[in-house]
Each structure stands twice: as C-alpha cells, then as structure tokens.
Design a protein around this motif. Sequence first.
Motif, short mmCIF file in Angstrom:
data_model
loop_
_atom_site.label_atom_id
_atom_site.label_comp_id
_atom_site.label_asym_id
_atom_site.label_seq_id
_atom_site.Cartn_x
_atom_site.Cartn_y
_atom_site.Cartn_z
N LEU A 536 -23.54 13.04 -12.71
CA LEU A 536 -23.50 13.05 -11.25
C LEU A 536 -24.61 12.19 -10.66
O LEU A 536 -24.41 11.43 -9.70
CB LEU A 536 -23.60 14.49 -10.73
CG LEU A 536 -22.39 15.39 -10.97
CD1 LEU A 536 -22.72 16.84 -10.62
CD2 LEU A 536 -21.20 14.91 -10.15
N GLN A 537 -25.81 12.29 -11.23
CA GLN A 537 -26.93 11.51 -10.72
C GLN A 537 -26.80 10.03 -11.08
O GLN A 537 -27.26 9.16 -10.32
CB GLN A 537 -28.26 12.08 -11.25
CG GLN A 537 -28.54 13.50 -10.80
CD GLN A 537 -28.56 13.64 -9.29
OE1 GLN A 537 -29.00 12.73 -8.57
NE2 GLN A 537 -28.08 14.78 -8.80
N ILE A 538 -26.18 9.72 -12.24
CA ILE A 538 -25.97 8.31 -12.60
C ILE A 538 -25.00 7.65 -11.62
O ILE A 538 -25.22 6.50 -11.18
CB ILE A 538 -25.46 8.21 -14.06
CG1 ILE A 538 -26.57 8.62 -15.03
CG2 ILE A 538 -25.00 6.79 -14.38
CD1 ILE A 538 -26.11 8.71 -16.47
N TYR A 614 -11.85 8.23 -16.38
CA TYR A 614 -11.35 8.94 -17.55
C TYR A 614 -12.21 10.17 -17.90
O TYR A 614 -12.08 10.71 -18.99
CB TYR A 614 -11.29 8.00 -18.76
CG TYR A 614 -10.36 6.84 -18.55
CD1 TYR A 614 -8.98 7.01 -18.67
CD2 TYR A 614 -10.86 5.59 -18.20
CE1 TYR A 614 -8.12 5.93 -18.45
CE2 TYR A 614 -10.01 4.53 -17.98
CZ TYR A 614 -8.64 4.69 -18.10
OH TYR A 614 -7.80 3.64 -17.88
N ASP A 615 -13.10 10.58 -16.99
CA ASP A 615 -13.94 11.75 -17.26
C ASP A 615 -13.14 13.03 -16.99
O ASP A 615 -12.22 13.06 -16.17
CB ASP A 615 -15.19 11.71 -16.38
CG ASP A 615 -16.27 12.64 -16.90
OD1 ASP A 615 -17.06 12.18 -17.75
OD2 ASP A 615 -16.30 13.82 -16.48
N THR A 616 -13.54 14.12 -17.64
CA THR A 616 -12.80 15.39 -17.52
C THR A 616 -13.27 16.24 -16.34
O THR A 616 -12.64 17.26 -16.05
CB THR A 616 -12.97 16.20 -18.81
OG1 THR A 616 -14.36 16.43 -19.06
CG2 THR A 616 -12.32 15.47 -19.98
N SER A 617 -14.35 15.88 -15.69
CA SER A 617 -14.90 16.69 -14.61
C SER A 617 -14.21 16.36 -13.29
O SER A 617 -14.20 15.21 -12.85
CB SER A 617 -16.41 16.45 -14.49
OG SER A 617 -16.92 17.13 -13.37
N TYR A 618 -13.65 17.39 -12.66
CA TYR A 618 -13.02 17.19 -11.35
C TYR A 618 -14.06 16.83 -10.29
O TYR A 618 -13.84 15.95 -9.45
CB TYR A 618 -12.27 18.46 -10.92
CG TYR A 618 -11.06 18.78 -11.74
CD1 TYR A 618 -9.83 18.21 -11.44
CD2 TYR A 618 -11.13 19.65 -12.83
CE1 TYR A 618 -8.70 18.51 -12.19
CE2 TYR A 618 -10.02 19.96 -13.57
CZ TYR A 618 -8.80 19.38 -13.25
OH TYR A 618 -7.69 19.68 -14.01
N ASP A 619 -15.19 17.51 -10.35
CA ASP A 619 -16.23 17.28 -9.33
C ASP A 619 -16.74 15.85 -9.42
O ASP A 619 -16.94 15.17 -8.39
CB ASP A 619 -17.37 18.27 -9.57
CG ASP A 619 -18.42 18.21 -8.46
OD1 ASP A 619 -18.09 17.72 -7.36
OD2 ASP A 619 -19.55 18.67 -8.69
N ARG A 623 -16.38 13.09 -6.32
CA ARG A 623 -17.57 12.46 -5.72
C ARG A 623 -17.48 10.93 -5.83
O ARG A 623 -17.86 10.21 -4.91
CB ARG A 623 -18.85 12.96 -6.39
CG ARG A 623 -19.25 14.38 -6.02
CD ARG A 623 -20.40 14.86 -6.85
NE ARG A 623 -20.74 16.25 -6.57
CZ ARG A 623 -21.83 16.62 -5.88
NH1 ARG A 623 -22.66 15.71 -5.42
NH2 ARG A 623 -22.07 17.89 -5.66
N THR A 624 -17.03 10.46 -6.98
CA THR A 624 -16.94 9.01 -7.17
C THR A 624 -15.93 8.40 -6.21
O THR A 624 -16.14 7.28 -5.69
CB THR A 624 -16.55 8.71 -8.62
OG1 THR A 624 -17.44 9.38 -9.50
CG2 THR A 624 -16.63 7.22 -8.90
#
Length: 806
Positions: A536-538, A614-619, A623-624
């Motif tokens: 998230l911070q990246i 392609y990340d598994t995190s919905y959050d 945000r992106t």
Amino acid sequence: MESISRISSVLETARDLTLDAAQSAGAVRSLNPRPPRELPFLQVKKLLDSRNDREILDGLRKVISMMYRSKPCLPYFSSVVKNVASPNIEIKKLVYIYLLHYAESEPDLALLSINTIQKSLSDQNPQVRAMALRVMSGIRVPVISQIVSLAIKKGCGDMSPHVRKAAALAIPKCYRLDPNTLPQLVDYLTLLLGDKQYYVIGSAVTAFLEVCPERVDLIHKHYRSLVRKLVDMDEWGQLATLRLVPVYARKCFPKRTKTVNKSKAKGFYEDEASGDDNDDDTAREEVEFLDPDLELFLKACKSLLQSRNSAVIVSVVRCYLDLATPEYIDSAVGPLVALLRTPQDIQQVALYNIVAVCLVRPQPFVRYANHFLVHASDSSDVARLKFELWTLIFPHCESHIRDMILSELEHFTRAPDPELVQESVRAIGRCAQHDSQASARCLRLLLNQVSSQDGNLAAESLTVIRHLIQQNPQAHTTTVIRLAQNLDTTPNPDARATIIWLVGEFAGVDSEHDIAPDVLRILTKGFADESEPAKLQIVLLAAKVYLHHLNRTKERDPQPRPAPSPPPSSDEWPGGGATSPRHDSPSLPGPHPPEPEDHPIPKIWSHILLLVRYDTSYDLRDRTRTYRALLSDPKSTQLASLLLLAPKPAPHAPSPSEHRKALPLGSSSLVLGTKVGSGGLELPDWVKEGEEPDPSVRDEAAGREGGRGVVPSAGGERPAAEALDVAVREERGREKGKGKAVVEKSLEDWLGEVEEEGGEEEDEGESEEGSAGTETEEEEESEYEEVTDSEEENGEEGEKRGLVAG
C-alpha cells in the motif's frame, strides 16, 4: 451450711476459670484448628433453653458459627430471641447479631423482641443502649419505622456520646426503611450536627450526606465547628467531612480575585532598572483571593496530610485541587508521594492519583524524580505510570535529571516484556516532543533501535521517529536518508511501511537530496514479495513520485501543448504506460535534456499499475484505481496535489492519562479510566459573587464554642477577654440608657474602674448617712435612692442660685 455453699461456689468459679484457660491454651497451640464439630439440633436447642449463662453462651456460639458457614439456623429463632432479655452483655451481643441476620425472614417473631430492645434503651450501661439502638434500626421491618424514629430521638438527647453516635448512624437506616420520616430525621440531624463531641459529628456528617446532601442551609451555623473538630474526628468522619465541605464551599464562597503589583526582577545594583518607569506603574496582575472561612478549612486540612490513612491524604489533595491556590497543592505533594512506600496494591492506586495531580501542576514533583525509579518487583502497570510521570516532569527538570530519565528509559527498551518496551519507546517520544533541546538525543536513541531484531521495538521506534520528523521536516532530511538505508535490514512489515511513507511524504522537501525515485525503483523489483501494508505504501510512494514529476514538467513548460489522446477507461489497465499523452510534451531545457517518453518515472508508474492489476488484495487494487484516476490527465494535477501532497499536521502524542483529568481524585473512576456510577457528590460550579449567602449565617453557632479561649466571628477569632469586655460594656450601656457608644476599654481598665467606683460609693455613703438622719431604716432601697437623688438635685440647684446671687 453457709460455709459449704461458699466453698461450692468457689469451686464452681475455679472450674469455670480452668475451662476458660484450657480453651484459650488449646486455641493458641492449634496452628491448624479443625472445624468445630456440629452438634445435633436437639442438643443445641437444649443449650439455648438452659438456665446457665455459660451453656446459653456456648449454644449461641454454635449457632453463630453455623450461621456464618451458611448452615440453616432459622429453626433456632424462637430459642435464640427469648434470650434477648438476658442481663449478660455477651449473650445480648450474640442474640442481636442473630436477630439482625434473620429478622427480615421472620418479621412477626422479630417484633416480639422489640419491647425488650426498647427497655434496653433505658439501661444504665451506655454500651447496651447504643447496641440496642443499633439493632432496632437494623431490623428491616417497615412497621417499626416510627418506633425507630422515637428511639433515635431519645438517643440524640442521651448523655453518652456513644449512644448519640449510634443515633446518627441509625438515621440513614430509618430513612431507607421509611422515606416519609425525612422531616423528623432532618430535625435530629440538625441537633447532632451541633454536638460538641467530635466523636458524634463525624457520624452526623455521614448521615447528612446520605439523607439530605442538598440541604446546605443546615451546615451554615455548624460550619466552623465542623472545621475545628475535623482533626479530632475518626478517619471515616474525616472522609465524610472532606466530601461535604468542597460542595459547601463551591455553593457559598465565590471565587474572588484582586489586582496586585507584579514583582519584577531587579539587578544587583539598585540603579539597575529592569524596565521603564511607565512599565512599573502598569505592571499589575490578578491573583486569587480566598474567603476567610474557606482558608480556615484549608489550614485545618494541613494537619491531615500526616494521617496514616492513605484515603484521608488523597481526599485532602482533592480538596486542595478543587478549592485552593497552587501554594496549598505544592504543600500536599510530599505526603502524596510518600504513599509510594505503601503495599503494591495501594501504591498503584496512589500512582493514578499522583499522575492526575501532575497533569495539573508538574513542577512540585521534580524534586521527587528519584522516587519514580522502576524497581524489579514493580508490575507493568506501575512501571507504565512511573514512565508517564517522568515524561510529565521532563520539561521542568534540570539537565542531570533529564539524563537520568533518558538513561532509564533507554535501559527499559531492552526489557523482556514487549509492553514495557513499547511504553519506554513512547515515553522517549513524549520527552522529545515536550523539549526541543532533548529531541536530538531522543532521536539518536530511537534510531539505534530501528535495526533491532525485535520487530515490535523497531516498529514502535519508527512510529515515534515519524512523529518527530513531522514536527520539523527540513531539519531531518538526513534522517530520512538514513532510514531508507535500513530498508534492506528491516523485516517487520509495519516498520517497512513507516519508512516508505516517510520517504514519500518528504520527497519534495529537498529536490537536491530527493531519494524517492531511487527507493521506488529498488522496491519495485521486490514488489511481489512485500507484505500488504508495505505494498500500500509503495503504491502511494509511486503516485507521489509521479505527481512530483508531472508538476516539475508543468513548471518547465508553461506553454500550452496539443491536446493529449484520451486516457484509457477505468476498466483498462495501462500495460504500456510509455505510450500515454506524455509523448506530446516538448523536450526539457538544458544541454542534454532527456526526452519525456524516455524518462524512467512514468515507466515505473506504469509498471506498478501493471503489478497491482494481478494482486490478490481488493483494497490494494481499489486504492490503485483511485490514484490512477487522479493522475489520468497530466495537465490537471490540482486535485491530485490537494489529496496526495497536502501538508499533514504534526501529530502530538498526549499523555496516556490525559482523559482522566476530569475524573475526581480518589475515586474508582480514576483507576478504571471511565466514569463509574455517580461518584459521590457532584462538585458544582463556583457561586457567582453577590449570590452567595451572607457570612453572618455562620456566626449563630459560633458563640456556643467553649473551652478554646477564643470566640469565632465573621472577621476572624476574638480573644475571650476582649469578648467579655464588649459584653460588659454593652450591658452597662443598656443599664445607664446611654445613646452614644461606650469607649472601648481593656479588661484591666475595667477592673480598675470598678475598684475606683467602689471607693467613691463608700465616701458618698458616709456623707449621706450624716445628712439623712431623719429617715427611718424600714424604708425600701428604691425609695431611699429616689430621696437621695432629689436631695442631690435640690442641693445642686441651691448652689447654682448662690453662685448667681454672689
């Protein structure tokens, strides 16, 4: 026969004494006594019905023992209650205990003993009278409420203070039994509050607080008497009075201030002036002015600071905190700190109260900094409270005490307890934010903990470092660079997220030392292996770096450019970010300006967007998408700058007990951290000046105070001799019928005047006896005075006529 009976009685007495001694010795020898053997019901009943006091006493002890072991003892009720008329006081006590326990279960049988208890109210032994009144008020049968009220009335006029104290303690019980008896009970309270025995007044104040605490008018004429007897009361009476008087003071004594000249520091020589003359004339300040009656109470409380009861000391400190000036609070700090020598359970409660006082006035606690050192036997709660005390007094300490505090806190960062480690790190951060001079050393201590193998310690240290950097970002540019170098050796996810946030937050502060693009480039390589907080911070760091790049590009090329191609839709992910509208921007000025399409920052931003897709995190994906929508138009970055680059307020870490400031001192609410129950009497606001009762209402009962050599008055204390002079002069003025005021004289002048008048009367009597020989001795004294007065007047008129004729 008489000798035989005498011998048998002596032998019986010796036998009883031997049995008592054997029982006492057996009790002393048995370290682990076995539980008493239970007797059958009939055998216990036989003991209770016996005519021998010893057997009755033994049976009652068996019953009371069974009662406190929760055994059924109600079947013995009739056998026990009939012994209430026994003359033996030990039997009476046990019967009363049994009666109080079971009277509510058997009200009809309990009423049979009321007549006998009423007779005990007239017993010669004051202990029996007090015990009878206590038992009668404790029988919770509403039918006898009027009988209890009459018994209290009789007890209020008893000669023994023990009986009057029992009457005062019976008033709340009678009120709970029947609230309709309140008018009668208020009259009894008024009488008991004016009692001359301190032994009685404490219980009367306790009853007053429970029955009618809003009737402050009952306290007016007894206020000074209560204050003077405060020192002599028992501890329970002192606690009740210390609860009552602050409420009374807030309702009757307005908060006054007066203007005084402000003292200024002068130089060593007299001719050195600290300021202009005009400034000296206008240097005035407002100081608080205490009412004389309030000051009388505050001075009386000073001796209670030496009490052996910790509750009394805390109550005095609460009174000073609510009513007094800072000088009184400073005098109470030493006894309050002395409570740290008590057992650990009391020590923890005392620390909560010390912290509450230190939040209001920390300066007096500086001299006791060594008393707050953490011992090996202290629990984590006690250590946490001591850390908080150190942080509160830290800004007011001298340099050597500050060094000691920081050294102790640094030592506890290596403690085995994780909670203690976190509290010590937070304490270091609070010390740094309170004192800017010590912030550099605190920051060095925290930076040494960043590379620790303990992930909790590193994460907590970085959180505190972040707070310190936010207070002055320009001065901590190198600190951010040093933290970025520790990314490779920091495995804790929260710690890595904090460092990445710091790098992105201060990326645009110093363009010459901007390391954010390089940090982003390195982190992008291992993006897939990072934890979710770090990812998230990246992404946030990438958005900020790309936004800074767009802003710099816009500053270098203020001319309008051709309209860019429309941005991709929200469901499209820019796989090839290098073909975005950035192709139409002109080249940068300079000898070798890089082309915009060849700049690495847009490429990194596009690559980050592709990785997140392609990340598994919905959050993370949501945000992106938000960041991508904000930065979709390179020419319109105002909204993105407002959201991403807005300055954040510097966080201020308050003291952990800051929310306890409004809670009353010495209460359970202060320990628990939230308001529990009513908390006793609510402290009202100060009465407005002009709305307070007349101070003369507190003078009515003052004249009845005797045996102290002084007579209290509204203006202070008047010596008894002076009061006697005033009373005698007033009496003489009334007798002579003079309209003008009598000249004030001391007691010695008055006695001398009496002697002179006695001598003059003797001379006048001798002359009058020679001139009044014709009068008979049977005339009354009043007629004789009238004749002599008329003769004196005729004689004076004759002399005047002779002088005129002459």
